[in-house]
Design an enzyme around this catalytic site. Structure first.
Site, PDB file in Angstrom:
ATOM      1  N   ASP A 194       0.842  -1.201   0.000  1.00  0.00           N
ATOM      2  CA  ASP A 194       0.000   0.000   0.000  1.00  0.00           C
ATOM      3  C   ASP A 194       0.877   1.250   0.000  1.00  0.00           C
ATOM      4  OD1 ASP A 194      -2.015  -1.763   0.123  1.00  0.00           O
ATOM      5  OD2 ASP A 194      -2.733  -1.192   2.126  1.00  0.00           O
ATOM      6  N   ASP A 245       0.715   4.182  -2.626  1.00  0.00           N
ATOM      7  CA  ASP A 245       0.435   5.569  -2.235  1.00  0.00           C
ATOM      8  C   ASP A 245       1.508   6.522  -2.762  1.00  0.00           C
ATOM      9  OD1 ASP A 245      -1.796   4.701  -0.991  1.00  0.00           O
ATOM     10  OD2 ASP A 245      -0.972   4.785   1.051  1.00  0.00           O
ATOM     11  N   SER A 266     -35.443  -8.301 -17.013  1.00  0.00           N
ATOM     12  CA  SER A 266     -35.287  -9.058 -15.775  1.00  0.00           C
ATOM     13  C   SER A 266     -35.380 -10.534 -16.134  1.00  0.00           C
ATOM     14  CB  SER A 266     -36.363  -8.676 -14.772  1.00  0.00           C
ATOM     15  OG  SER A 266     -37.623  -8.889 -15.341  1.00  0.00           O
ATOM     16  N   GLU A 281     -23.612 -18.801 -13.557  1.00  0.00           N
ATOM     17  CA  GLU A 281     -22.942 -17.710 -12.841  1.00  0.00           C
ATOM     18  C   GLU A 281     -23.629 -17.536 -11.503  1.00  0.00           C
ATOM     19  OE1 GLU A 281     -23.611 -14.253 -15.286  1.00  0.00           O
ATOM     20  OE2 GLU A 281     -23.186 -15.429 -17.068  1.00  0.00           O
ATOM     21  N   LYS A 297     -25.443 -15.669  -8.789  1.00  0.00           N
ATOM     22  CA  LYS A 297     -26.283 -14.485  -8.873  1.00  0.00           C
ATOM     23  C   LYS A 297     -25.957 -13.593  -7.687  1.00  0.00           C
ATOM     24  CE  LYS A 297     -31.174 -13.343  -9.281  1.00  0.00           C
ATOM     25  NZ  LYS A 297     -31.214 -12.516  -8.074  1.00  0.00           N
ATOM     26  N   ASP A 316     -26.371 -10.680  -5.102  1.00  0.00           N
ATOM     27  CA  ASP A 316     -27.483  -9.979  -4.482  1.00  0.00           C
ATOM     28  C   ASP A 316     -27.080  -8.515  -4.312  1.00  0.00           C
ATOM     29  OD1 ASP A 316     -29.934  -9.748  -3.424  1.00  0.00           O
ATOM     30  OD2 ASP A 316     -29.503 -10.807  -1.550  1.00  0.00           O
ATOM     31  N   GLU A 367     -23.198  -6.146 -11.578  1.00  0.00           N
ATOM     32  CA  GLU A 367     -23.918  -6.021 -10.310  1.00  0.00           C
ATOM     33  C   GLU A 367     -22.977  -5.416  -9.271  1.00  0.00           C
ATOM     34  OE1 GLU A 367     -27.050  -7.427 -10.563  1.00  0.00           O
ATOM     35  OE2 GLU A 367     -27.759  -7.417  -8.481  1.00  0.00           O
ATOM     36  N   TYR A 378     -21.039  -9.177 -16.041  1.00  0.00           N
ATOM     37  CA  TYR A 378     -21.441 -10.488 -16.570  1.00  0.00           C
ATOM     38  C   TYR A 378     -21.981 -10.418 -17.992  1.00  0.00           C
ATOM     39  CZ  TYR A 378     -25.687  -8.532 -14.491  1.00  0.00           C
ATOM     40  OH  TYR A 378     -26.697  -7.693 -14.132  1.00  0.00           O
ATOM     41  N   LYS A 387     -27.524 -19.482 -18.254  1.00  0.00           N
ATOM     42  CA  LYS A 387     -27.735 -18.899 -19.583  1.00  0.00           C
ATOM     43  C   LYS A 387     -27.310 -19.880 -20.667  1.00  0.00           C
ATOM     44  CE  LYS A 387     -26.682 -14.187 -18.048  1.00  0.00           C
ATOM     45  NZ  LYS A 387     -25.568 -13.259 -17.843  1.00  0.00           N
ATOM     46  N   LYS A 442     -33.152 -19.762  -7.951  1.00  0.00           N
ATOM     47  CA  LYS A 442     -33.088 -19.116  -6.635  1.00  0.00           C
ATOM     48  C   LYS A 442     -32.781 -20.131  -5.548  1.00  0.00           C
ATOM     49  CE  LYS A 442     -35.210 -15.031  -6.718  1.00  0.00           C
ATOM     50  NZ  LYS A 442     -34.629 -13.750  -6.409  1.00  0.00           N
ATOM     51  N   CYS A 448     -45.509  -5.158  34.369  1.00  0.00           N
ATOM     52  CA  CYS A 448     -45.728  -6.507  33.869  1.00  0.00           C
ATOM     53  C   CYS A 448     -47.035  -6.558  33.086  1.00  0.00           C
ATOM     54  CB  CYS A 448     -45.785  -7.494  35.027  1.00  0.00           C
ATOM     55  SG  CYS A 448     -46.213  -9.155  34.493  1.00  0.00           S
ATOM     56  N   CYS A 451     -49.481  -8.995  35.288  1.00  0.00           N
ATOM     57  CA  CYS A 451     -50.003  -8.660  36.617  1.00  0.00           C
ATOM     58  C   CYS A 451     -49.893  -7.181  36.957  1.00  0.00           C
ATOM     59  CB  CYS A 451     -49.291  -9.493  37.685  1.00  0.00           C
ATOM     60  SG  CYS A 451     -47.565  -9.014  37.916  1.00  0.00           S
ATOM     61  N   CYS A 498     -40.437  -9.636  36.010  1.00  0.00           N
ATOM     62  CA  CYS A 498     -41.535  -9.354  36.917  1.00  0.00           C
ATOM     63  C   CYS A 498     -41.202 -10.068  38.218  1.00  0.00           C
ATOM     64  CB  CYS A 498     -42.848  -9.875  36.341  1.00  0.00           C
ATOM     65  SG  CYS A 498     -44.160  -9.858  37.570  1.00  0.00           S
ATOM     66  N   CYS A 556     -48.232 -13.458  39.923  1.00  0.00           N
ATOM     67  CA  CYS A 556     -48.264 -13.165  38.491  1.00  0.00           C
ATOM     68  C   CYS A 556     -48.762 -14.397  37.737  1.00  0.00           C
ATOM     69  CB  CYS A 556     -46.856 -12.784  38.030  1.00  0.00           C
ATOM     70  SG  CYS A 556     -46.773 -12.342  36.293  1.00  0.00           S
TER      71      CYS A 556
HETATM   72 ZN   LIG Z   1     -46.134 -10.201  36.498  1.00  0.00          ZN
END
Ligand SMILES: [Zn+2]
Length: 685
Positions: A34, A38, A83, A115, A117, A119, A177, A229, A295, A319, A413, A416, A431, A437
């Site tokens: 890096d 840079d 689509s 391929e 797919k 998302d 995509e 693609y 395809k 899918k 609560c 109760c 509670c 209760c």
């Molecule tokens: Zn209670």
């Protein structure tokens, strides 16, 4: 430096930077650090500042820099982006393939390309004479949004194509995509969490939201990526190669990032194999995928097959069965459990997920509601992992109603009305009204009758509710004083069924001690711990009298559990109930300490150290485990025996210092043989 020299150097630097950028972002095989990168980049920047006439839009320094825009301009696509139809299972994919084959009766198989797919967000990138000119979202396929300035910030999108072959048309439109890799998604959400911002529900939302930021500088920070693609040449109305797969290869050679897992399949069987492989292995990928695009490889065939009004006939999206789905949060219910814990449950608009209808999902606790910043009416993502109840994992904020209000966590609560409490360090509200209760009482009795505890047949939730509502019982012990007559007043309770209920309650009086302990519902004491206690103690009384130190020293029982047991038996209502159980004849002790003959090493902990000569450690461990014992990695005061082989480590010294029994290999084998012959009953004394 004169301008001529500066220009030459600028061109050299750009080439170098583009090359290393390509290796880093597209091929994932960087050749320089890096720091070195840079250095090149800064040299170019300085030169361009000094000689502004050298700056051009395809310079790597020009990726970021555009000002935020008010809104995105609309773009009419030169060639419509269709689509794809979906195949939701293998059969639908096979049907699609067979339909294609009908058009080619003379051919044995049709070559197809699979391929993964992605998302993400579908985009069309236009290149004119090798330079990136415009990038647009798919939109409705005919009109999309111009997000060129944002796409320029994505390092894996080339601003300038590699040496372009002669036959390449002047204008090409490349489809791909945009996505956010999983690690970038995790990091982004972590940052947002730390800053108290709303988290993204999934990488798709995060990726698409980031690509459509009005401020490209934000997009630049989001670490987006792309797979391309396909390509079309709008002016020539043909594609750039002879097959789809070659098309992808050509795109790779032009400097685009193409998916390395794309595969040519000879026939549908190979394609199905591809789909199955990735359905199970998709989690190993660095990005989210929700299926496979299949395809027809031959572009000639693609033209022949053509399009329906909505989609190409030569492609289909297989899918994967979804693990998460979007639905509406209709309400949140706060449930009071048998321990008094108040937990939120999401009530959802019913939706089909992984083969079952889902109408409720777990929200775990108040912190989770806060994290998700849920509101009634929100569109929420629900996820289901195998055998786990569905969980709300995120919110689609773009669909939030403006007038919705944050959810309030109740202070009282819901059963109760008692004020709720939250203990230091706990995320759940409680509670504290143990005996008053109704929700807790019902919960405790439901637990008491369940299969793993006292296993009382024919007494279920609705009957228990009636018992409690009618004041017939206040705790599980009261079950045993119910008579046929006392039940006759209840709804739909005939003479015969009342008799059966009483009979089946009475039949549960002499369950094994471990089950009874589990039935008590002591906090943190589940089935496993209850079984351990049932083996170590002969009666409820002896557990009640056990000290904290004694309990804590038992393998499998830590401080937290020991503490909880001690506290449980301090409660006068509990002691009262135990007295009643005894009075009604429920068996609270076992006559002798029962030891399972087939598991003579139960509650015995071994540590093995050093090399054994007649067996390896794995076989020694297996023998111990078969006989009910445990093998652990480190010596502690809970260790029963240390088996010592050749050149033992520090574990031997520790055993000696703690005074723990040490066995050499022959002593160990002798012990095992004796036990297997039934010579001794128990070793843990
Ligand atoms: Zn209670």
């Amino acid at each position: 430096m004169d301008i001529k020299k500066a220009k030459d150097r600028v061109i050299k630097l750009r080439e170098k930077i583009n090359h290393h950028n390509y290796l880093y972002y597209v091929k994932d095989t960087p050749e320089i650090t890096d720091f070195e990168f840079d250095k090149l980049f800064n040299e170019l920047k300085t030169l361009e500042q000094e000689y502004p006439e050298t700056v051009s839009t395809d310079s790597p320094t020009q990726r970021i820099g555009a000002q935020p825009s008010e809104k995105f301009e609309q773009v009419k696509h030169r060639v419509r982006l269709y689509s794809l139809d979906n195949a939701n299972n293998d059969e639908e994919l096979i049907d699609w393939y067979n339909r294609i084959k009908k058009n080619y009766p003379d051919e044995q198989d049709i070559e197809i390309v699979c391929e993964l797919k992605i998302d993400g967000l579908a985009v069309a990138l236009t290149y004119k004479n090798g330079l990136f000119e415009q990038g647009a979202t798919r939109g409705n396929g005919i009109v999309g949004e111009d997000i060129t300035t944002n796409l320029r910030t994505i390092n894996s999108i080339p601003l300038k194509l590699f040496d372009t072959p002669e036959e390449l048309p002047d204008t090409i439109e490349v489809r791909g995509e945009i996505f956010m890799p999983k690690d970038a998604f995790e990091n982004l959400n972590q940052r947002r969490r730390e800053q108290g911002e709303q988290e993204f529900a999934n990488p798709r939302n995060a990726g698409s939201g980031s690509a459509r930021q009005l401020d490209p500088r934000i997009t630049a920070q989001r670490k987006l990526d792309i797979f391309v693609y396909g390509a079309v040449a709008p002016e020539r109305s043909d594609d750039i190669s002879s097959s789809h797969y070659d098309n992808i290869k050509t795109l790779g050679n032009l400097g685009f990032k193409v998916n390395p897992d794309t595969k040519i399949c000879k026939n549908i069987e190979e394609a199905l194999e591809f789909c199955q492989k990735w359905a199970t292995e998709k989690s190993s990928l660095k990005y989210a995928t929700d299926g496979v695009v299949v395809k027809v490889n031959s572009l000639k065939k693609q033209h022949e097959l053509g399009f329906t009004s909505r989609s190409p006939r030569w492609a289909i999206a297989y899918k994967f069965s979804p693990e998460e789905i979007l639905t509406t949060l209709e309400n949140v219910e706060f449930r009071v459990g048998r321990t008094g814990a108040v937990t939120p449950v999401a009530l959802l608009e019913p939706v089909r997920l992984a083969g079952t209808m889902v109408a409720r999902a777990s929200l775990h606790n108040a912190d989770e509601i806060e994290r998700l910043q849920l509101r009634i009416g929100d569109k929420v993502y629900v996820k289901k992992a195998a055998e786990i109840i569905p969980k709300v994992i995120g919110v689609d904020l773009s669909q939030r109603a403006e007038d919705s209000k944050p959810l309030a966590y109740p202070e009282q609560c819901p059963s109760c009305g008692h004020m709720l409490e939250r203990k230091e360090g706990e995320v759940i509200n409680f509670c504290p009204n143990f005996m008053g209760c109704k929700a807790q009482i019902i919960g405790r009795i439901e637990h008491w009758v369940s299969r793993n505890t006292m296993d009382i047949d024919g007494v279920g939730g609705s009957l228990i509710k009636q018992f409690v509502e009618h004041g017939l019982i206040k705790d599980p012990a009261d079950l045993y004083q119910l008579t046929k007559e006392s039940l006759m007043d209840l709804e739909r309770m005939a003479d015969k069924s009342a008799g059966n209920v009483v009979k089946s309650i009475q039949a549960s009086k002499d369950r094994p001690l471990g089950r009874l302990i589990n039935a008590l519902g002591i906090k943190y004491v589940g089935k496993e711990t209850a079984d351990i206690l049932g083996q170590m103690y002969s009666s409820i009384k002896s557990i009640e009298n056990a000290s904290f130190e004694e309990l804590e020293a038992i393998e499998g029982i830590g401080e937290k559990i020991a503490d909880s047991i001690i506290n449980y038996f301090k409660n006068p209502d509990v002691l009262d109930m135990i007295d009643k159980l005894e009075k009604y004849g429920v068996k609270l002790k076992q006559d002798i300490e029962k030891v399972d003959k087939s598991k003579p090493l139960l509650n015995t902990n071994f540590v093995i150290t050093g090399t054994l000569s007649t067996m390896d450690r794995k076989s020694a461990s297996d023998i111990i485990k078969d006989m009910g014992g445990k093998v652990t990695g480190s010596v502690s005061k809970k260790t029963s025996y240390v088996v010592v082989g050749e050149s033992p480590g520090s574990k031997y010294d520790k055993a000696v210092s703690l005074g723990i029994a040490v066995l050499d290999e022959s002593q160990f084998i002798e012990l095992i043989e004796k036990l297997q012959a039934g010579g001794i009953d128990e070793v843990n004394e």
